[in-house]
Design an enzyme around this catalytic site. Structure first.
Site, short mmCIF file in Angstrom:
data_model
loop_
_atom_site.label_atom_id
_atom_site.label_comp_id
_atom_site.label_asym_id
_atom_site.label_seq_id
_atom_site.Cartn_x
_atom_site.Cartn_y
_atom_site.Cartn_z
N SER A 105 0.40 4.30 -1.42
CA SER A 105 0.04 3.01 -1.03
C SER A 105 -0.06 1.94 -2.24
O SER A 105 0.96 1.56 -2.52
CB SER A 105 -1.79 2.82 -0.51
OG SER A 105 -1.47 3.39 1.04
N ASP A 107 12.11 -2.21 -8.48
CA ASP A 107 13.03 -3.03 -7.81
C ASP A 107 13.40 -4.33 -8.89
O ASP A 107 14.37 -4.88 -8.98
CB ASP A 107 12.33 -3.79 -6.68
CG ASP A 107 12.38 -2.95 -5.25
OD1 ASP A 107 12.94 -1.87 -5.62
OD2 ASP A 107 12.20 -3.30 -4.31
N LYS A 155 3.04 6.22 2.02
CA LYS A 155 2.17 5.44 2.85
C LYS A 155 2.58 3.80 2.75
O LYS A 155 2.18 3.30 1.90
CB LYS A 155 0.73 5.59 2.70
CG LYS A 155 -0.16 4.78 3.49
CD LYS A 155 -1.54 4.84 3.18
CE LYS A 155 -2.51 4.03 4.27
NZ LYS A 155 -2.30 2.77 4.14
#
Length: 454
Positions: A321, A332, A346
């Site tokens: 999470s 990224d 998740k």
């Protein structure tokens, strides 16, 4: 709609990210931070499947279904072996309705709300494990640092077969959580089955009041810092900022290991705050759901504590999470090298909706996406460098553990001894992944970085 508008009294739903029901049940967020902005235009990123109908829906509930429910309700009341009151039956029906949606939607009574608050503030009574259901089996998702569970050696993916003398096979997640709760000083016995072992083991834990500091820091080696975040609580961003400042006071910070292993998630805002410590621009995370209030975007601010320090982020199957949000954003934006093993996966967001009777509804309302538009739901984040957990040992009698500096009366170096710290020297033996992360950071500093590089 701006973030400041989202703090208005009318918005009573609260977002949080955690891996599921547990001894510590999820975590509740604070109001949205300044760098969060709700979307007012359709996102160009991949979106979740949307319904063509309005959220409320236009289809009336079939009369036959209502009649069937009423018939079952009445037959249970009349013929079940034990007398059951109406309130219990209704709440059980609600729990069943939510339980068939996904593992993270649930009905919260007042005790559950209190557990949610305790988790957010970092103090609760229990044994310190995050649990969930995997393939119908009660499973440890993550042991929290410095708790009875962690000290007993419980690990992520351990299956809990029994709680005291009660099998968990037919238990709901909520029933298991309730059984594991208790007062400080009380013992609880868990029967654990670990992959690779032939037989289950019994582990007795003593419940205690656990005050968790979600952030720890230290120097692994001169110039190389270690920042451990065990979960994302309401003050985690502030604590991480203070930890970085403390590391910088020790001298030039040449590299930093951010340890998110076995971090079950927590407060969304804090995850954004932590990512923002290392990013000075760009998107951190965005969410998309059926309702307009579910579409939010969180971007980095220019106020950054460590925008240029080389970083390695450690993740594993217990990283979930909010931890995956931080790891995904740094990956990224090519801000850090991710090392370890694949994360939990998740990628959903829950809202806590207060009900008129004082209870609450925890409902999955959105999915979150990394800056590049990746949904990690049931997929996880792949590290850039795969390093499994291990222990490096030198064969007895090989002589490879003897160095010149270990010999009695050895000549001193004219530049002075440069002995490794005890912490650094033991990494390869006690924490192989962390040792490899430190080695990588040192390798990144062998050659000077080009101007403008990360």
């Amino acid at each position: 709609m701006t973030a400041s508008q989202s703090r208005s009294p009318r918005l009573i739903v609260r977002h949080f990210l955690a891996m599921g029901m547990a001894l510590v049940i999820g975590a509740l967020t604070l109001p949205l931070p300044a760098h969060a902005q709700q979307s007012t235009q359709p996102s160009t990123q991949p979106s979740t499947q949307q319904s063509n109908q309005s959220p409320a829906g236009n289809n009336a509930l079939p009369v036959e279904d209502v009649q069937t429910f009423a018939e079952v309700f009445e037959r249970i009341k009349r013929t079940y072996v034990d007398e059951v009151d109406d309130t219990t039956l209704m709440r059980n029906a609600i729990r069943g309705m939510l339980g068939e949606l996904d593992p993270h939607s649930a009905y919260l009574d007042k005790d559950d709300f209190e557990a949610l608050r305790e988790t957010t503030e970092g103090e609760f009574s229990g044994v310190g494990i995050e649990v969930g259901m995997q393939e119908g089996q009660l499973t440890i998702i993550s042991p929290l640092d410095d708790t009875p569970a962690a000290r007993a050696g419980l690990q992520a993916q351990d299956r809990i077969l029994r709680i005291d003398d009660t099998p968990t096979e037919s238990m709901s997640l909520q029933e298991a959580v309730d059984m594991m709760r208790g007062d400080e000083g009380e013992d609880i016995r868990l029967t654990i089955m670990r992959e690779g072992e032939d037989a289950p083991r019994n582990v007795t834990l003593t419940r205690e009041t656990i005050q968790t500091e979600s952030v720890k820091h230290e120097l692994l080696s001169p110039g190389y810092g270690y920042l451990r975040i065990s979960q994302f609580q309401s003050r985690t961003g502030e604590q991480a900022r203070d930890a970085i400042a403390a590391l910088r006071e020790e001298g030039e910070l040449k590299g930093l290991v951010l340890d998110l292993r076995n971090n079950p998630g927590g407060v969304l805002d804090s995850a954004v705050d932590v990512a923002d410590l290392f990013l000075d621009s760009g998107l951190i995370v965005y969410t998309e759901g059926r309702l307009p209030d579910s579409d939010m975007r969180f971007s980095a601010s220019t106020q950054t504590s460590a925008p240029d320090v080389p970083m390695v982020v450690l993740i594993n199957g217990g990283s979930a999470s909010a931890a995956e949000i931080v790891a995904g954003a740094l990956q990224d934006q090519q801000r850090a090298v991710l090392m370890g093993t694949e994360s939990f996966g998740k990628g959903s967001v829950q809202q806590v909706l207060p009900l008129n009777n004082g209870d609450g509804l925890k409902l999955t309302t959105a999915l979150y996406y990394t800056p590049d538009g990746r949904s990690i739901q049931a997929q996880g984040i792949e590290p850039d460098v795969d390093v499994v957990r291990g222990r490096l040992e030198v064969a007895e009698g090989s002589g490879l553990n003897i160095r010149e500096a270990d010999l009695e009366n050895h000549l001193r170096n004219i530049n002075g001894d440069t002995e490794r710290t005890e912490r650094e020297a033991s990494l390869a033996e006690s924490d192989y992944q962390l040792g490899e992360a430190l080695n990588l950071l040192k390798a990144l500093n062998v050659l000077p970085r080009t101007q403008g590089g990360n």
